[in-house]
Design an enzyme around this catalytic site. Structure first.
Site, short mmCIF file in Angstrom:
data_model
loop_
_atom_site.label_atom_id
_atom_site.label_comp_id
_atom_site.label_asym_id
_atom_site.label_seq_id
_atom_site.Cartn_x
_atom_site.Cartn_y
_atom_site.Cartn_z
CG HIS A 99 0.99 6.54 5.90
ND1 HIS A 99 2.15 7.03 6.47
CD2 HIS A 99 1.28 5.28 5.51
CE1 HIS A 99 3.10 6.10 6.42
NE2 HIS A 99 2.59 5.02 5.85
CB CYS A 108 6.13 1.85 6.99
SG CYS A 108 5.62 3.44 6.31
CG LEU A 109 6.71 1.01 0.71
CD1 LEU A 109 5.90 1.37 -0.53
CD2 LEU A 109 7.83 0.04 0.36
CG HIS A 167 0.47 0.95 7.31
ND1 HIS A 167 1.51 0.52 8.09
CD2 HIS A 167 1.00 1.84 6.42
CE1 HIS A 167 2.63 1.13 7.69
NE2 HIS A 167 2.34 1.92 6.68
CD GLU A 168 -0.78 2.35 3.03
OE1 GLU A 168 -0.37 3.53 2.97
OE2 GLU A 168 -0.02 1.38 3.11
N GLY A 222 0.83 -1.19 0.00
CA GLY A 222 0.00 0.00 0.00
C GLY A 222 0.87 1.25 0.00
CD GLN A 257 3.73 5.80 2.59
OE1 GLN A 257 2.67 5.31 2.18
NE2 GLN A 257 4.74 5.06 2.98
#
Ligand code: ZN
Length: 180
Positions: free
Chosen positions: A134, A88-89, A130-131, A46, A51
């Site tokens: 963000h 997480c990226l 998670h997203e 995701g 981000q």
């Protein structure tokens, strides 16, 4: 559409609550395309607009071979919880056990401004939570228990990527020679 550099932990945009999308226009469709391309290239399960440095309530997902996006999500979470490693990226190469709701019903819009409902359990439910975090300026390390969070913050401070300035655009040889 293009692959775009992913902002890393420590970048203020990741701590800024994102704005709701009001214009369902070509620019939004380009953003969804950039998010999708960058997520697939990473690869990641995701990716949220902050981000990529864009403070709008948009994320994409790629879970169980289903690729999609959601705009202005509102979540309904199950009381039943799940445990599991999460990464997480924006926090490269690190993963920690993160407690999340087992199921989620997410209501929002697609990029054409049509209402959509996204229902998921296990990995998809984890990804949606998670997203959406963000979009509220919340990082997954904030969700860890106190002891694991301490361990995570230590690992982040010691990570090679942490505190590095973003890649700079090089001056062209022409520019340098003309100045000197
Ligand atoms: Zn993330």
């Amino acid at each position: 559409m293009s692959v775009t550099p992913i902002r890393l932990f420590g970048d203020p945009v990741l701590r800024t609550p994102a704005e709701p999308v009001v214009d369902f226009d070509a620019e939004l469709r380009r953003l969804v395309g950039d998010l999708t391309d960058t997520m697939l290239d990473a690869p990641g399960a995701g990716l949220a607009a902050p981000q990529l440095g864009v403070s709008l309530r948009v994320f994409t997902y790629d879970v169980d071979d289903e690729i999609g996006h959601l705009i202005n999500p509102v979540l309904d979470l199950s009381d039943e919880m799940q445990e599991g490693d999460e990464g997480c990226l924006s926090v490269p190469d690190l993963a920690f056990n993160t407690r999340r709701s087992m199921r989620v019903v997410a209501k929002g819009m697609n990029m054409h401004g049509e209402p959509v409902v996204l229902e998921g359990s296990e990995l998809l439910a984890r990804c949606i939570q998670h997203e959406t975090d963000h979009l509220d300026g919340i990082m997954f390390v904030d969700r860890l228990d106190a002891e694991t969070r301490k361990e995570a913050m230590k690992a982040i401070r010691e990570a090679e990527w942490f505190g590095q300035p973003p890649a700079q655009v090089k001056l062209s040889p022409h520019r340098i020679s003309s100045r000197w």
